[in-house]
Design an enzyme around this catalytic site. Structure first.
Site, PDB file in Angstrom:
ATOM      1  N   ARG A 281       0.855  -1.180   0.000  1.00 51.54           N
ATOM      2  CA  ARG A 281       0.000   0.000   0.000  1.00 51.54           C
ATOM      3  C   ARG A 281       0.895   1.236   0.000  1.00 51.54           C
ATOM      4  NH1 ARG A 281      -2.329  -3.517   3.878  1.00 51.54           N
ATOM      5  NH2 ARG A 281      -4.405  -4.255   3.293  1.00 51.54           N
TER       6      ARG A 281
ATOM      7  N   LYS B 285      -2.390  -2.024   7.470  1.00 54.41           N
ATOM      8  CA  LYS B 285      -3.809  -1.761   7.664  1.00 54.41           C
ATOM      9  C   LYS B 285      -4.377  -2.718   8.707  1.00 54.41           C
ATOM     10  CE  LYS B 285      -8.096  -1.141   5.062  1.00 54.41           C
ATOM     11  NZ  LYS B 285      -8.727  -1.220   3.713  1.00 54.41           N
TER      12      LYS B 285
ATOM     13  N   HIS C  90      -2.305   2.987  -6.071  1.00 53.01           N
ATOM     14  CA  HIS C  90      -2.818   1.742  -5.493  1.00 53.01           C
ATOM     15  C   HIS C  90      -3.049   0.692  -6.578  1.00 53.01           C
ATOM     16  CE1 HIS C  90      -4.336  -0.316  -1.954  1.00 53.01           C
ATOM     17  NE2 HIS C  90      -5.375  -0.749  -2.647  1.00 53.01           N
TER      18      HIS C  90
ATOM     19  N   ARG D 106      -0.524  -2.106  -6.687  1.00 49.00           N
ATOM     20  CA  ARG D 106      -0.790  -3.219  -5.771  1.00 49.00           C
ATOM     21  C   ARG D 106      -1.793  -4.181  -6.398  1.00 49.00           C
ATOM     22  NH1 ARG D 106      -1.323  -4.794  -0.135  1.00 49.00           N
ATOM     23  NH2 ARG D 106      -3.481  -5.254   0.418  1.00 49.00           N
TER      24      ARG D 106
ATOM     25  N   HIS E 148      -4.595  -9.493   3.420  1.00 49.60           N
ATOM     26  CA  HIS E 148      -6.055  -9.506   3.492  1.00 49.60           C
ATOM     27  C   HIS E 148      -6.513 -10.437   4.607  1.00 49.60           C
ATOM     28  CE1 HIS E 148      -6.516  -8.226  -1.010  1.00 49.60           C
ATOM     29  NE2 HIS E 148      -6.279  -7.211  -0.213  1.00 49.60           N
TER      30      HIS E 148
ATOM     31  N   TYR F 224      -9.725 -10.537  -7.600  1.00 51.33           N
ATOM     32  CA  TYR F 224      -8.718 -10.504  -8.664  1.00 51.33           C
ATOM     33  C   TYR F 224      -8.940 -11.608  -9.690  1.00 51.33           C
ATOM     34  CZ  TYR F 224      -6.404  -7.152  -5.661  1.00 51.33           C
ATOM     35  OH  TYR F 224      -6.131  -6.043  -4.894  1.00 51.33           O
TER      36      TYR F 224
END
Length: 402
Positions: free
Chosen positions: A258, A283, A348, A351, A374, A383
């Site tokens: 990120r 995050k 972003h 990524r 994640h 994705y």
């Protein structure tokens, strides 16, 4: 409503509602002798009689009076009865008069055009003592600095938009506020949900008010991430001549970082021997490891030696602080322009491209989930909708026809 416009026609004064404001609506009703035109969403008043009756009602609103004669200057009044007039160069300048009617001269024509300007900012209505309590409560829950800033911002925005103190806000006011930021600011569902969480936290934890927290949450937008091809990625790196900027972009793409994570990297976070990068407090305040590219390893070694990097891998101004997120975004935007890539994509997107290219090369999606940090596999699964169909061994029925 941030500014009130008076369109002075021959016999009437029109006050359009560019967005609905219940408080302003009540004020206009209190003036009397007004007619609401629902189709045009505006109030209409007769110009017969004393037009100064509007002055006490709109003393705290920024106002613009527009005459039919396009050569006539705009009549502008600011907050707290601060009057303004149109200067020779077209910008408002402050006057010493105290009331709007001292500077307003009416003509008998219909308006044909008016000049827009940046409205004066609304005064803050979120008291400092509530802000201090909210900050303390957020820290006690160990919320991240980004979350603390967001929660403070949305509660300040709520009170400033509604022009009410926290004690005066009702559940219907929250609905009005959410509708306003969606319409006027085009907020995404994610941003609106964050605003609801911020308001809910304040009223439940600080104000001890449970009735204010019942709000319908909008569904998240079903948007797929924009990604770049390998050719486009190579072109971006080739067109970037600054070694520092090129290394930053290479790290984001090669390791799936990120933007907040890449600017927070320190030299000690790079393990050259194990070819991994340590992400500290990403995050959700989660630590993780991600891969370090062989090519990037060579670049980092040369970069750190040449620039004598001691602490921050990408120092900002001053060098004791890391590069800002905004600066990193600007670096990417500039590189995309130089590479003449027409896609509308942010940093972003590198990524997203990292995850998509790994998936296309046959990497197990669970490994990609760990590398990206994640918490849910469902987040990573999107994705699969972006990756080329050959990865999933899916053929179009057209390709199977003889």
């Amino acid at each position: 409503m941030e500014v009130v416009y008076f369109f002075n026609e021959a016999d009437t004064i029109r006050i359009p509602f560019f967005n609905y404001d219940k408080n302003l609506f009540r004020l206009l009703v209190s003036v009397g002798n007004g007619v609401w035109n629902n189709e045009r969403q505006e109030f209409m008043f007769s110009r017969n009689g004393n037009t100064n009756r509007f002055d006490p009602v709109f003393a705290s609103f920024p106002c613009v009076q527009v005459e039919e004669d396009t050569s006539a200057p705009l009549k502008i009044a600011g907050f707290w009865e601060r009057p303004w007039e149109q200067s020779a160069n077209g910008y408002p300048v402050k006057q010493n008069k105290t009331n709007l009617h001292h500077q307003t001269e009416h003509s008998s024509h219909a308006p044909t055009m008016f000049t827009m300007f940046d409205p004066l900012p609304l005064p803050e209505q979120f008291p400092e003592h509530w802000e201090t309590k909210l900050e303390s409560e957020l820290r006690s829950y160990k919320y991240s600095p980004q979350t603390r800033r967001a929660y403070l911002y949305y509660n300040r925005l709520l009170c400033r938009t509604l022009q009410k103190s926290p004690e005066d806000i009702k559940p219907n006011d929250i609905t009005q506020f959410l509708a306003a930021i969606e319409k006027d600011r085009d907020y995404s569902a994610a941003s609106m949900n964050l605003a609801i969480s911020a308001i809910k936290f304040f009223y439940r934890r600080i104000m001890k008010n449970e009735s204010i927290t019942e709000q319908h949450r909008p569904r998240h937008d079903g948007r797929l991430p924009m990604v770049l091809s390998k050719t486009e990625i190579s072109k971006i790196f080739a067109m970037e001549s600054n070694p520092k900027h090129r290394l930053l972009l290479m790290l984001v793409y090669s390791s799936g970082l990120r933007v907040s994570e890449v600017v927070a990297l320190k030299r000690e976070h790079i393990d050259l021997s194990r070819k991994v990068i340590y992400i500290r407090q990403g995050k959700g305040r989660k630590d993780r490891y991600t891969i370090l590219s062989e090519k990037v390893t060579e670049c980092i070694t040369e970069y750190c030696a040449f620039y004598d990097i001691k602490t921050w891998l990408f120092p900002g101004q001053p060098a004791s602080q890391p590069l800002s997120i905004r600066s990193a975004q600007h670096i990417f935007d500039k590189a995309v322009r130089h590479a003449q890539i027409p896609k509308k994509i942010s940093i972003h997107g590198l990524r997203h491209t990292f995850a998509t290219h790994l998936l296309e090369s046959g990497t197990d999606i669970r490994y990609i989930q760990d590398l990206l940090g994640h918490s849910s596999l469902r987040t990573t699964e999107r994705y699969t909708h972006v990756a080329r169909r050959s990865v999933l061994n899916i053929k179009s029925p057209l390709d199977t026809l003889p």
